[in-house]
Design a protein around this motif. Structure first.
Motif, PDB file in Angstrom:
ATOM      1  N   THR A 199       0.845  -1.038   0.315  1.00  0.00           N
ATOM      2  CA  THR A 199      -0.266  -0.114   0.079  1.00  0.00           C
ATOM      3  C   THR A 199       1.105   1.764  -0.137  1.00  0.00           C
ATOM      4  OG1 THR A 199      -1.361  -1.413   0.990  1.00  0.00           O
ATOM      5  CG2 THR A 199      -1.846   1.263   1.143  1.00  0.00           C
ATOM      6  N   ASN A 250      -4.714  -4.226   4.124  1.00  0.00           N
ATOM      7  CA  ASN A 250      -4.930  -4.168   2.447  1.00  0.00           C
ATOM      8  C   ASN A 250      -5.161  -5.464   1.720  1.00  0.00           C
ATOM      9  OD1 ASN A 250      -4.495  -4.322  -0.552  1.00  0.00           O
ATOM     10  ND2 ASN A 250      -2.511  -3.043  -0.735  1.00  0.00           N
ATOM     11  N   TYR A 300      -6.324 -10.145  -2.846  1.00  0.00           N
ATOM     12  CA  TYR A 300      -7.611  -9.394  -3.940  1.00  0.00           C
ATOM     13  C   TYR A 300      -8.493 -10.759  -3.649  1.00  0.00           C
ATOM     14  CZ  TYR A 300      -5.278  -5.334  -4.488  1.00  0.00           C
ATOM     15  OH  TYR A 300      -4.513  -4.111  -3.635  1.00  0.00           O
ATOM     16  N   ARG A 353     -10.942  -2.055  -4.158  1.00  0.00           N
ATOM     17  CA  ARG A 353     -11.420  -1.302  -5.162  1.00  0.00           C
ATOM     18  C   ARG A 353     -12.374  -0.723  -5.430  1.00  0.00           C
ATOM     19  NH1 ARG A 353     -10.346  -4.928 -11.035  1.00  0.00           N
ATOM     20  NH2 ARG A 353      -8.910  -5.083 -11.047  1.00  0.00           N
ATOM     21  N   ASN A 354     -12.346   0.567  -5.567  1.00  0.00           N
ATOM     22  CA  ASN A 354     -13.652   1.018  -5.585  1.00  0.00           C
ATOM     23  C   ASN A 354     -15.313   0.599  -5.488  1.00  0.00           C
ATOM     24  OD1 ASN A 354     -15.272   3.709  -5.505  1.00  0.00           O
ATOM     25  ND2 ASN A 354     -15.403   4.509  -7.153  1.00  0.00           N
ATOM     26  N   TYR A 361     -15.709  -2.056  -5.452  1.00  0.00           N
ATOM     27  CA  TYR A 361     -16.172  -3.460  -4.391  1.00  0.00           C
ATOM     28  C   TYR A 361     -17.591  -3.574  -4.050  1.00  0.00           C
ATOM     29  CZ  TYR A 361     -15.012  -7.093  -1.915  1.00  0.00           C
ATOM     30  OH  TYR A 361     -14.761  -9.094  -1.285  1.00  0.00           O
ATOM     31  N   ARG A 381      -5.676   7.382  -8.517  1.00  0.00           N
ATOM     32  CA  ARG A 381      -4.816   6.121  -8.544  1.00  0.00           C
ATOM     33  C   ARG A 381      -3.782   5.946  -8.149  1.00  0.00           C
ATOM     34  NH1 ARG A 381      -7.983   4.524 -14.737  1.00  0.00           N
ATOM     35  NH2 ARG A 381     -10.289   5.068 -14.286  1.00  0.00           N
ATOM     36  N   TYR A 409      -9.555   3.136  -5.762  1.00  0.00           N
ATOM     37  CA  TYR A 409      -9.880   2.411  -4.894  1.00  0.00           C
ATOM     38  C   TYR A 409     -10.269   2.932  -3.729  1.00  0.00           C
ATOM     39  CZ  TYR A 409      -7.284  -1.657  -6.576  1.00  0.00           C
ATOM     40  OH  TYR A 409      -6.964  -2.413  -8.175  1.00  0.00           O
TER      41      TYR A 409
END
Length: 194
Positions: free
Chosen positions: A16, A99, A102, A129-130, A132, A157, A172
């Motif tokens: 991150t 974080n 995924y 992710r935004n 999500y 981003r 994100y």
């Protein structure tokens, strides 16, 4: 959205960027009490700590004790700790911040963190992710979850691979849950890279 044509990094290790963590901290640094999902005085746990990128930002700001673990030891915290197999959070922890890996593991991380924090009325902060929260199958974690506080969207981003030159593809957001603030309307915050 298409394929990126790049192989995924082993164990989804994407450190991150520090500005992502500073960005969400800045949104809440002056808010007090129950209207703040970030527990500035509480013990906290980073269960996918990697090399400590999030921890390095949080340590000077969050006054409670840090617990940093990861499945793979990368030189920071305690390695060999499978977060999804933990039956309880370390004693005193009131905030889980990470974080997560995924894919399907992200959803499992969120659900497990929420289960661990419920008995202590704790908070969960996850970077994903935004979009999500736009999946019908995940509504149980968002619109239909009593502790869902909202999200803090990055308008910049992030670049996940140091030295890469291509344009980042995805936005994100930090997703926030707080068991103290149940059944409130979720809020959206915005921050960018400074």
């Amino acid at each position: 959205m298409g394929n990126s044509n790049f192989a995924r990094i082993s164990h989804d290790y994407y450190p991150t960027p520090s500005w992502m963590t500073y960005g969400v901290l800045d949104l809440f640094i002056d808010k007090q009490g129950l209207d703040n999902p970030i527990r500035f005085d509480s013990d906290w746990w980073e269960p996918a700590c990697g090399e400590g990128h999030i921890c390095d930002v949080l340590k000077p700001v969050i006054r409670g004790k840090e617990y940093a673990t990861d499945l793979i030891y990368r030189g920071y915290g305690k390695g060999g700790c499978d977060f999804l197999k933990q039956k309880e959070a370390p004693a005193g922890v009131e905030m889980i911040w990470t974080n997560p890996p995924y894919g399907d593991l992200a959803e499992k991380f969120v659900a497990h963190a929420l289960d661990l924090m419920k008995p202590v009325n704790g908070s969960v902060i996850m970077l994903m992710r935004n979009e999500y929260d736009c999946s019908k199958k995940r509504m149980k974690l968002f619109r239909n979850h009593p502790a869902y506080y909202g999200k803090a969207v990055s308008t910049t981003r992030p670049r996940w691979i140091e030295g890469s030159t291509g344009s980042p593809r995805h936005n994100y957001a930090w997703y926030l849950w707080d068991w103290r603030c149940q059944n409130q309307e979720p809020r959206i915050f915005y921050f960018n890279k400074q």
